[in-house]
Design an enzyme around this catalytic site. Structure first.
Site, short mmCIF file in Angstrom:
data_model
loop_
_atom_site.label_atom_id
_atom_site.label_comp_id
_atom_site.label_asym_id
_atom_site.label_seq_id
_atom_site.Cartn_x
_atom_site.Cartn_y
_atom_site.Cartn_z
N LYS A 82 36.50 131.33 113.20
CA LYS A 82 37.70 130.90 112.24
C LYS A 82 37.38 129.48 112.15
CE LYS A 82 40.68 134.47 114.08
NZ LYS A 82 41.96 135.00 114.82
N TYR A 90 45.02 140.26 106.83
CA TYR A 90 45.64 140.16 107.78
C TYR A 90 47.14 141.04 107.43
CZ TYR A 90 43.08 137.06 110.97
OH TYR A 90 42.46 136.58 111.94
N GLU A 124 38.06 146.04 106.61
CA GLU A 124 37.83 144.59 106.84
C GLU A 124 36.51 144.28 106.13
OE1 GLU A 124 38.60 143.61 111.01
OE2 GLU A 124 40.70 144.07 110.72
#
Ligand code: CMP
Length: 140
Positions: free
Chosen positions: A10, A50, A127
């Site tokens: 991230k 998300y 994902e």
């Protein structure tokens, strides 16, 4: 079973120069990257990734955080890759992440927790398809 999972370093992990450290831990565990890309996530892709968290109190902050600056997205392959990457990452909660895990060693808060890893076979497939096309995933 040989599995594929999605791992994201991230923005906090990239900004803190932890990309190599994350990959080192994954490779040391016998898993291998089969696709890897640095990118600046747009809101649309972040929201797709998300989507299960939409409506939660941390959702807006999460989208803002993950789109703030570049991330590294990778597909990791190996025996039990999904569970192993989750073990390497450690617990989501900052308080529960044990020393020796990536989050336990580096995360400063629950929100800014250095890495994301898929939590199930179903999530991994969903994902991975958000970030990569099938032909971009290498076989070796
Ligand atoms: P990740 O594994 O990427 O999945 C969802 C993310 O939302 C999580 O890591 C954290 O970055 C964030 N998150 C989850 N729970 C909380 C929380 N209670 N407060 C703030 N952020 C959270």
């Amino acid at each position: 079973m040989i599995e594929k999972t999605l791992v994201l370093v991230k923005p906090d992990g990239v900004n803190r120069r932890l990309v190599g450290e994350v990959i080192r831990r994954i490779e040391n565990k016998g898993l291998k990257p089969v696709c890897l890309r640095m990118m600046h996530l747009n809101e649309k892709t972040a929201e797709a990734h998300y989507s299960v968290h939409k409506g939660k109190d941390f959702y807006d902050r999460l989208i803002k955080f993950i789109t703030a600056s570049p991330i590294v997205a990778m597909v990791i392959e190996g025996e039990n890759a999904i569970e192993l990457c989750r073990k390497l990452a450690g617990a989501t909660s900052f308080h529960d992440a044990l020393p020796g895990t990536i989050r336990g060693d580096y995360a400063c808060t629950t929100a800014e927790n250095v890495v994301h890893t898929s939590d199930s076979l179903e999530s991994a497939e969903r994902e991975i398809s958000i970030f990569f096309r099938p032909e971009q995933i290498l076989k070796y």
